[in-house]
Scaffold this active site. Structure first.
Site, PDB file in Angstrom:
ATOM      1  N   ASN A  48     -31.863 -34.241   6.749  1.00 25.52           N
ATOM      2  CA  ASN A  48     -33.024 -33.319   7.004  1.00 25.52           C
ATOM      3  C   ASN A  48     -33.054 -31.845   7.071  1.00 25.52           C
ATOM      4  OD1 ASN A  48     -31.587 -33.097   9.584  1.00 25.52           O
ATOM      5  ND2 ASN A  48     -33.573 -33.077  10.626  1.00 25.52           N
ATOM      6  N   GLY A  81     -26.755 -36.137  13.488  1.00 27.78           N
ATOM      7  CA  GLY A  81     -27.312 -37.237  12.856  1.00 27.78           C
ATOM      8  C   GLY A  81     -28.020 -38.040  14.105  1.00 27.78           C
ATOM      9  N   SER A  82     -28.388 -39.236  14.137  1.00 26.61           N
ATOM     10  CA  SER A  82     -29.287 -39.999  15.080  1.00 26.61           C
ATOM     11  C   SER A  82     -28.167 -40.098  15.897  1.00 26.61           C
ATOM     12  CB  SER A  82     -29.812 -41.351  14.517  1.00 26.61           C
ATOM     13  OG  SER A  82     -28.687 -42.020  14.007  1.00 26.61           O
ATOM     14  N   CYS A  92     -34.974 -32.308  14.132  1.00 26.00           N
ATOM     15  CA  CYS A  92     -34.709 -32.715  15.479  1.00 26.00           C
ATOM     16  C   CYS A  92     -35.348 -32.159  16.452  1.00 26.00           C
ATOM     17  CB  CYS A  92     -33.000 -32.727  15.725  1.00 26.00           C
ATOM     18  SG  CYS A  92     -32.534 -30.929  15.028  1.00 26.00           S
ATOM     19  N   GLY A 116     -24.368 -41.464  16.206  1.00 28.46           N
ATOM     20  CA  GLY A 116     -23.412 -40.545  17.184  1.00 28.46           C
ATOM     21  C   GLY A 116     -22.633 -41.417  17.934  1.00 28.46           C
ATOM     22  N   GLU A 155     -24.316 -33.730  17.546  1.00 28.93           N
ATOM     23  CA  GLU A 155     -25.520 -33.240  17.842  1.00 28.93           C
ATOM     24  C   GLU A 155     -26.593 -34.327  17.256  1.00 28.93           C
ATOM     25  OE1 GLU A 155     -26.250 -30.395  19.021  1.00 28.93           O
ATOM     26  OE2 GLU A 155     -24.274 -29.334  18.915  1.00 28.93           O
ATOM     27  N   GLU A 192     -37.476 -41.563  19.844  1.00 27.55           N
ATOM     28  CA  GLU A 192     -37.504 -40.588  18.494  1.00 27.55           C
ATOM     29  C   GLU A 192     -38.335 -41.202  17.457  1.00 27.55           C
ATOM     30  OE1 GLU A 192     -33.995 -39.283  16.498  1.00 27.55           O
ATOM     31  OE2 GLU A 192     -34.756 -37.171  16.366  1.00 27.55           O
TER      32      GLU A 192
HETATM   33  N1  LIG Z   1     -29.073 -32.192  17.108  1.00 31.00           N
HETATM   34  C1  LIG Z   1     -29.427 -31.775  16.032  1.00 31.00           C
HETATM   35  O1  LIG Z   1     -28.754 -30.686  15.704  1.00 31.00           O
HETATM   36  C2  LIG Z   1     -30.008 -32.540  14.949  1.00 31.00           C
HETATM   37  C3  LIG Z   1     -30.144 -31.755  13.634  1.00 31.00           C
HETATM   38  C4  LIG Z   1     -30.849 -32.483  12.613  1.00 31.00           C
HETATM   39  C5  LIG Z   1     -30.888 -33.618  12.690  1.00 31.00           C
HETATM   40  N2  LIG Z   1     -30.658 -34.435  13.847  1.00 31.00           N
HETATM   41  C6  LIG Z   1     -30.806 -36.031  14.003  1.00 31.00           C
HETATM   42  O2  LIG Z   1     -30.504 -36.675  12.806  1.00 31.00           O
HETATM   43  C7  LIG Z   1     -31.212 -37.862  12.797  1.00 31.00           C
HETATM   44  C8  LIG Z   1     -31.864 -37.877  11.230  1.00 31.00           C
HETATM   45  O3  LIG Z   1     -30.754 -37.724  10.364  1.00 31.00           O
HETATM   46  P1  LIG Z   1     -30.066 -39.203   9.594  1.00 31.00           P
HETATM   47  O4  LIG Z   1     -31.090 -40.158   9.322  1.00 31.00           O
HETATM   48  O5  LIG Z   1     -29.223 -38.496   8.485  1.00 31.00           O
HETATM   49  O6  LIG Z   1     -28.915 -39.633  10.732  1.00 31.00           O
HETATM   50  P2  LIG Z   1     -27.957 -40.908  10.547  1.00 31.00           P
HETATM   51  O7  LIG Z   1     -27.340 -40.753  11.793  1.00 31.00           O
HETATM   52  O8  LIG Z   1     -28.668 -42.006  10.036  1.00 31.00           O
HETATM   53  O9  LIG Z   1     -26.776 -40.100   9.512  1.00 31.00           O
HETATM   54  C9  LIG Z   1     -26.327 -38.942   9.805  1.00 31.00           C
HETATM   55  C10 LIG Z   1     -24.842 -39.066   8.997  1.00 31.00           C
HETATM   56  O10 LIG Z   1     -23.966 -39.848   9.479  1.00 31.00           O
HETATM   57  C11 LIG Z   1     -23.509 -40.742   8.710  1.00 31.00           C
HETATM   58  N3  LIG Z   1     -23.298 -42.025   9.101  1.00 31.00           N
HETATM   59  C12 LIG Z   1     -23.816 -43.168   9.069  1.00 31.00           C
HETATM   60  N4  LIG Z   1     -22.996 -44.297   9.731  1.00 31.00           N
HETATM   61  C13 LIG Z   1     -22.251 -43.581  10.062  1.00 31.00           C
HETATM   62  C14 LIG Z   1     -20.802 -44.102  10.534  1.00 31.00           C
HETATM   63  N5  LIG Z   1     -20.968 -45.489  11.121  1.00 31.00           N
HETATM   64  N6  LIG Z   1     -19.733 -43.556  10.752  1.00 31.00           N
HETATM   65  C15 LIG Z   1     -19.956 -42.220  10.286  1.00 31.00           C
HETATM   66  N7  LIG Z   1     -20.706 -41.412   9.770  1.00 31.00           N
HETATM   67  C16 LIG Z   1     -21.967 -42.270   9.625  1.00 31.00           C
HETATM   68  C17 LIG Z   1     -24.594 -40.770   7.421  1.00 31.00           C
HETATM   69  O11 LIG Z   1     -24.177 -41.199   6.051  1.00 31.00           O
HETATM   70  C18 LIG Z   1     -25.148 -39.338   7.494  1.00 31.00           C
HETATM   71  O12 LIG Z   1     -24.162 -38.457   6.782  1.00 31.00           O
HETATM   72  C19 LIG Z   1     -32.347 -37.660  13.749  1.00 31.00           C
HETATM   73  O13 LIG Z   1     -32.004 -38.734  14.693  1.00 31.00           O
HETATM   74  C20 LIG Z   1     -32.251 -36.365  14.138  1.00 31.00           C
HETATM   75  O14 LIG Z   1     -32.886 -36.010  15.457  1.00 31.00           O
HETATM   76  C21 LIG Z   1     -29.993 -33.878  14.965  1.00 31.00           C
END
Ligand SMILES: NC(=O)c1ccc[n+]([C@@H]2O[C@H](COP(=O)([O-])OP(=O)(O)OC[C@H]3O[C@@H](n4cnc5c(N)ncnc54)[C@H](O)[C@@H]3O)[C@@H](O)[C@H]2O)c1
Length: 492
Positions: free
Chosen positions: A149, A225-226, A281, A230, A247, A382
């Site tokens: 995002n 990420g999510s 996020c 995480g 995060e 979310e």
């Molecule tokens: N708090 C913050 O700073 C912040 C900022 C932006 C987005 N977000 C959050 O990110 C989410 C959206 O992003 P998304 O859909 O890309 O999230 P996601 O968790 O699906 O993916 C994030 C990253 O993790 C990788 N990933 C997936 N599975 C993994 C695993 N098992 N081991 C290691 N890495 C893995 C993905 O390929 C990607 O690069 C939302 O929940 C949003 O709130 C948080």
């Protein structure tokens, strides 16, 4: 166009690698093919990073910073190009694309400044003729895992402090947005960053992410990420004794008190709820409104929402672009159905848009629910789309309680003209970021960014606090007495 890894300053050949398409969420057009890397690719990248880091750590921090100045300059020169790639690949409107690239540029110059301020501490010793100090030492090879995002800003929040602190990194971008990472690899190359300091590796989270976390030479994992992913990253990282910075998700609220400037509140809600099609996020997903102004706010919001133009973000007149993919579209629509089933009143939206020009993209109508139960799923989970829930309250105390009732703690906001109200709120709102008389989004890069509770694990991106993730404190005692002095024992 095939996107291959950038490892040790070399663009990898295709070999017999597998690829998946990268598509434009606005119209389904294929933009590129991205490599699905393997564990062997990760091993190669870690080896290159480890080798490079030994020399990089010896480059004085102000000199490492010079590369960041150059990176910032190149990004500035390419700003429009980068913004267009971002919008085509991720979908956010071009105005926001430009803003995000600017954030990366700002981070480059800000972190470059930290190269001359990588402060340690001198501390009085217990003993005479002894000097004590602590310095921020680089950690080694760090792994960066980022979401789609904010495909450039978040990468700069992580990679720039890593660079200035003397680490080498492997960055795994989201599979949905590899083109921005490819562009950034070209920026690193053009800036002359020594080979191996920056390594970009494409692929799935499960395959590449897992290999990064499990590799013994990767000392830090910085993940955004999510919350679900995480948690998996933290568990695996914990087993391998990694320092893990997380995060994660948010369920952010705007509180509108009875003395608020309602026009301003509507502007703040609109921008933070529907900007980036609600896929931030920090997106405003709940509006906690005082009962005395609820009806008026609803009317104002509905009128303002009529003005929102939806379409391809490359069109400068469009305010809301597509969501990232069909899966996201279905997830959002499913939540709207859940909201209806839970008894919330749908005021507007609640549908997938597929008429005319929108047919080939992933568009969701900006959606407003009212009379939402504070404990319902749409008020707690979310959604990550353009869906807002209005929750009525009778007092400031109740508003704060509702705000704090979710498992996330990223961002919150309050609209009020009363000084006592805003001071009490900023103290009691349990989120990492609090806004007063502004929406829930809009971080400045020199302040820490991150959240409490289920949003994070105490680390912060951005600001000087980010250096805590990429450095380790090293304590140094220099005894110039010429005899063996022993602390504590000698003193007792
Ligand atoms: N708090 C913050 O700073 C912040 C900022 C932006 C987005 N977000 C959050 O990110 C989410 C959206 O992003 P998304 O859909 O890309 O999230 P996601 O968790 O699906 O993916 C994030 C990253 O993790 C990788 N990933 C997936 N599975 C993994 C695993 N098992 N081991 C290691 N890495 C893995 C993905 O390929 C990607 O690069 C939302 O929940 C949003 O709130 C948080």
């Amino acid at each position: 166009m095939q996107l291959n890894n950038y490892i040790g300053g070399i663009w990898q050949d295709a070999g017999d690698a597998k690829y998946v398409p990268v598509t434009n969420p606005a119209n389904g057009e294929e933009l590129a093919q991205v490599r699905l890397s393997t564990k062997e690719d990760v091993n190669l990248a870690v080896a290159a990073a480890k080798e490079a880091q030994k020399k990089w750590a010896l480059v004085p921090a102000p000199k490492r910073a010079d590369y960041l100045y150059e990176i910032g300059r190149i990004m500035k020169e390419k700003k429009e190009h980068l913004a267009q790639v971002l919008t085509k690949e991720m979908g956010k409107v071009i105005e926001e694309g430009r803003g995000e690239v600017q954030e990366g540029i700002d981070m480059a110059f800000y972190m470059a400044g930290e190269g001359r301020r990588l402060f340690g501490e001198t501390t009085p010793s217990e003993l005479a003729d002894k000097f004590a100090m602590s310095v921020r030492a680089p950690i080694g090879v760090v792994g960066l895992i980022t979401p789609w995002n904010f495909p450039v800003a978040i990468a700069t929040w992580k990679s720039f402090p890593a660079i200035v602190a003397g680490n080498a990194f492997l960055w795994k971008p989201a599979t949905e947005t590899p083109m921005m990472a490819y562009e950034m690899a070209k920026v690193f190359e053009e800036a002359g960053l020594p080979p191996g300091v920056a390594n970009i590796i494409f692929g799935s989270g499960v395959e590449v992410g897992t290999a990064m976390i499990e590799h013994p030479d990767v000392k830090v994992i910085s993940f955004t990420g999510s919350t679900e992913t995480g948690r998996a990253v933290a568990e695996r990282g914990g087993r391998h004794l990694k320092k893990v910075s997380l995060e994660m998700g948010g369920k952010n609220a705007v509180i509108v008190m009875d003395d608020a400037d309602l026009g301003l509140a509507v502007e703040g809600i609109l921008w933070s709820a529907f900007g980036t099609a609600g896929q931030r996020c920090t997106a405003c997903s709940r509006v906690i409104v005082h009962k005395d102004v609820k009806e008026e706010l609803e009317t104002l919001l509905l009128t303002a929402m009529e003005q929102l133009t939806i379409g391809d973000g490359m069109d400068e007149t469009v305010k809301i672009g597509p969501v990232i993919n069909k899966k996201a579209l279905d997830k959002i629509h499913n939540y709207v159905q859940i909201g209806k089933d839970e008894g919330a009143t749908l005021l507007v939206g609640g549908e997938i848009l597929a008429e005319g020009n929108l047919a080939k993209g992933n568009y969701y109508a900006p959606t407003l629910f009212t009379n939402v139960d504070r404990d319902s799923r749409i008020a707690q989970e979310e959604i990550f789309g353009p869906v807002v829930s209005l929750i009525e309250v009778s007092s400031l105390e109740e508003a704060i309680e509702v705000n704090n009732s979710v498992t996330f703690g990223l961002s919150s906001s309050i609209f009020s003209r009363d000084v006592n109200t805003v001071f009490k709120a900023q103290r009691d709102l349990d989120t990492g970021i609090v806004y007063v008389n502004a929406g829930t989004t809009g971080a400045e890069i020199h302040l820490p960014f991150g959240g409490t509770k289920g949003t994070g694990n105490g680390h912060r991106d951005s600001g000087v606090a980010a250096l805590d993730v990429y450095t380790e404190w090293k304590s140094i005692y220099i005894d110039f007495s010429g005899k063996l002095q022993r602390a504590q024992i000698d003193n007792s």
